[in-house]
Design an enzyme around this catalytic site. Sequence first.
Site, mmCIF file in Angstrom:
data_model
loop_
_atom_site.group_PDB
_atom_site.id
_atom_site.type_symbol
_atom_site.label_atom_id
_atom_site.label_comp_id
_atom_site.label_asym_id
_atom_site.label_seq_id
_atom_site.Cartn_x
_atom_site.Cartn_y
_atom_site.Cartn_z
ATOM 1 N N TYR A 32 0.832 -1.204 0.000
ATOM 2 C CA TYR A 32 0.000 0.000 0.000
ATOM 3 C C TYR A 32 0.864 1.252 0.000
ATOM 4 O O TYR A 32 1.861 1.328 0.710
ATOM 5 C CB TYR A 32 -0.927 -0.012 1.218
ATOM 6 C CG TYR A 32 -1.928 -1.130 1.128
ATOM 7 C CD1 TYR A 32 -3.178 -0.917 0.572
ATOM 8 C CD2 TYR A 32 -1.600 -2.418 1.527
ATOM 9 C CE1 TYR A 32 -4.090 -1.950 0.446
ATOM 10 C CE2 TYR A 32 -2.500 -3.457 1.400
ATOM 11 C CZ TYR A 32 -3.736 -3.214 0.862
ATOM 12 O OH TYR A 32 -4.636 -4.239 0.727
ATOM 13 N N PHE A 33 0.433 2.225 -0.789
ATOM 14 C CA PHE A 33 1.120 3.504 -0.845
ATOM 15 C C PHE A 33 0.727 4.349 0.356
ATOM 16 O O PHE A 33 -0.408 4.256 0.838
ATOM 17 C CB PHE A 33 0.757 4.255 -2.132
ATOM 18 C CG PHE A 33 1.299 3.606 -3.368
ATOM 19 C CD1 PHE A 33 2.614 3.797 -3.742
ATOM 20 C CD2 PHE A 33 0.500 2.796 -4.151
ATOM 21 C CE1 PHE A 33 3.119 3.194 -4.882
ATOM 22 C CE2 PHE A 33 0.994 2.190 -5.293
ATOM 23 C CZ PHE A 33 2.311 2.387 -5.656
#
Length: 157
Positions: A32-33
């Site tokens: 996940y960013f």
Amino acid sequence: MSKHLEIERKFLIDAPPAGWKRRPHTKIVQGYFPITSNQLEIRLRRLGAKFFLTIKNGRGHSRQEEEIKLRKEQFDSLWPLTRGARIAKTRYRLPFSGHTIEMDVYEGRHRGLITADVEFDSARQSNLFEPPDWFGGEITGHRRYANERLARRGGLP
């Protein structure tokens, strides 16, 4: 690119049904960013030998989802940006009453957690769904079981 409204319910699984390990399955890793919005999720996913960038907006039973297929080189160049927010799991697909149950068996620091998702074409279909008796408690919309939160915080909820 795939765009749609995702309507799904999610459940804990204490004891998977007999024969589940022989069902079709795929290894998944996703990262996940870093995002500051609690409604927006941007993730990278390797699903077997396929690669995707997925953007989800919203929480709970239904939310908007955009999925963009990536080349391996694109995935590899973006993957370092997800350091510290990753999960690994194996997804098993089990047919049930006209639906496909996607049962995720988590690995690494999440070993021991098993969840099941069922997607629907409408809210009505979701509301009418009767889960099989081997499903545990429903966790739809519970943030502590969201893949993004598991990836960022680590450990079992």
